[in-house]
Write an enzyme that holds these catalytic residues in place. Sequence first.
Site, PDB file in Angstrom:
ATOM      1  N   ASP A  21       0.824  -1.215   0.000  1.00  0.00           N
ATOM      2  CA  ASP A  21       0.000   0.000   0.000  1.00  0.00           C
ATOM      3  C   ASP A  21       0.851   1.255   0.000  1.00  0.00           C
ATOM      4  OD1 ASP A  21      -2.685  -0.612  -0.153  1.00  0.00           O
ATOM      5  OD2 ASP A  21      -2.979  -0.728   2.013  1.00  0.00           O
ATOM      6  N   LYS A  69      -0.468  -0.348  -4.319  1.00  0.00           N
ATOM      7  CA  LYS A  69      -1.925  -0.113  -4.318  1.00  0.00           C
ATOM      8  C   LYS A  69      -2.196   1.304  -3.821  1.00  0.00           C
ATOM      9  CE  LYS A  69      -4.800  -2.273  -1.240  1.00  0.00           C
ATOM     10  NZ  LYS A  69      -5.359  -1.119  -0.510  1.00  0.00           N
ATOM     11  N   GLU A 129      -5.559   4.312  -3.194  1.00  0.00           N
ATOM     12  CA  GLU A 129      -7.002   4.433  -2.990  1.00  0.00           C
ATOM     13  C   GLU A 129      -7.556   5.658  -3.710  1.00  0.00           C
ATOM     14  OE1 GLU A 129      -7.884   4.493   1.207  1.00  0.00           O
ATOM     15  OE2 GLU A 129      -6.821   2.610   1.574  1.00  0.00           O
ATOM     16  N   GLU A 139     -13.886  -2.636  -2.084  1.00  0.00           N
ATOM     17  CA  GLU A 139     -14.160  -2.879  -0.652  1.00  0.00           C
ATOM     18  C   GLU A 139     -15.554  -2.385  -0.265  1.00  0.00           C
ATOM     19  OE1 GLU A 139     -10.985  -1.726   1.949  1.00  0.00           O
ATOM     20  OE2 GLU A 139     -12.197  -1.980   3.758  1.00  0.00           O
TER      21      GLU A 139
HETATM   22  O1  KIV Z   1      -4.957  -2.101   4.076  1.00  0.00           O
HETATM   23  C1  KIV Z   1      -5.499  -3.174   3.795  1.00  0.00           C
HETATM   24  O2  KIV Z   1      -5.314  -4.214   4.448  1.00  0.00           O
HETATM   25  C2  KIV Z   1      -6.384  -3.187   2.648  1.00  0.00           C
HETATM   26  C3  KIV Z   1      -7.301  -4.363   2.476  1.00  0.00           C
HETATM   27  C4  KIV Z   1      -8.439  -4.261   3.417  1.00  0.00           C
HETATM   28  C5  KIV Z   1      -7.765  -4.533   1.088  1.00  0.00           C
HETATM   29  O3  KIV Z   1      -6.410  -2.271   1.886  1.00  0.00           O
END
Ligand code: KIV
Length: 264
Positions: A84, A112, A114, A181
Amino acid sequence: MKPTTLSHLRQWKQQGRKFATLTAYDFSFARLFADEGIAVLLIGDSLGMTVQGHDSTLPVTVEHIAYHTAAVRRGAPQALVMADLPFMAYATPEQTCANAAQLMRAGANLVKLEGGAWLCETVRQLTERAVPVCGHLGLTPQSVNIFGGYKVQGRDSDAADRLLADALALEAAGAQLLVLECVPVALARRVTDALAIPVIGIGAGNVTDGQILVMHDAFGLTGGHIPKFTKNFLTGQPDIRAAVRAYIAEVEAGTWPAAEHSFQ
Ligand code: KIV
């Protein structure tokens, strides 16, 4: 065993083969998950809550994610590792490149982030610079203060249409995966069917190509409020290895998540 790649995930989608993924934050769990057949691991900024004990993901930094990514990579050398980009780590083009580079150097295969269509330029910029991107739509926890809580998204038809448009825009910009999500099952089905890239759901019903769970939720380690879209897979199992196998089996059979764990 060969490394799992984004091409495998695309192939699985084309074949209608559902796949299970988990968050992981350390060497030992990453190794156990990979041993039991989890091919995709996410170092989620959920670590701010599950590992660090904060009440949101906002305090998490790129350094935190990089530290845990390196540990996960050592435990699961063949997994597809997704890291992330945390809160404010992709606010400007310069920050985005430097922070994504730090996560890729720590062992990530992709990052990833958002958000919707407003991120298309960022997705293009990363992809052109050899950083594959996973989008994240629906309930995006970094926006908890905008949403006013952790709430199901895309419930009315305008919001659902906007989310679908965002998903298509991210794919057109080069995103190679999408996490969806906490959205109603019907919307998850529309998005999954409309996109060529694999869609990984959490709280999005059993209609997405893959599923993800926060590992602490999957083993009943989460205290306080237990979200409807989670399940303790350790229940009835002798150990964590068996729980992971049970989770994979249910995802592959399409029995997880069941209707009572989904939003209509
Ligand atoms: O931060 C995380 O664990 C996530 C998942 C819930 C997809 O983004």
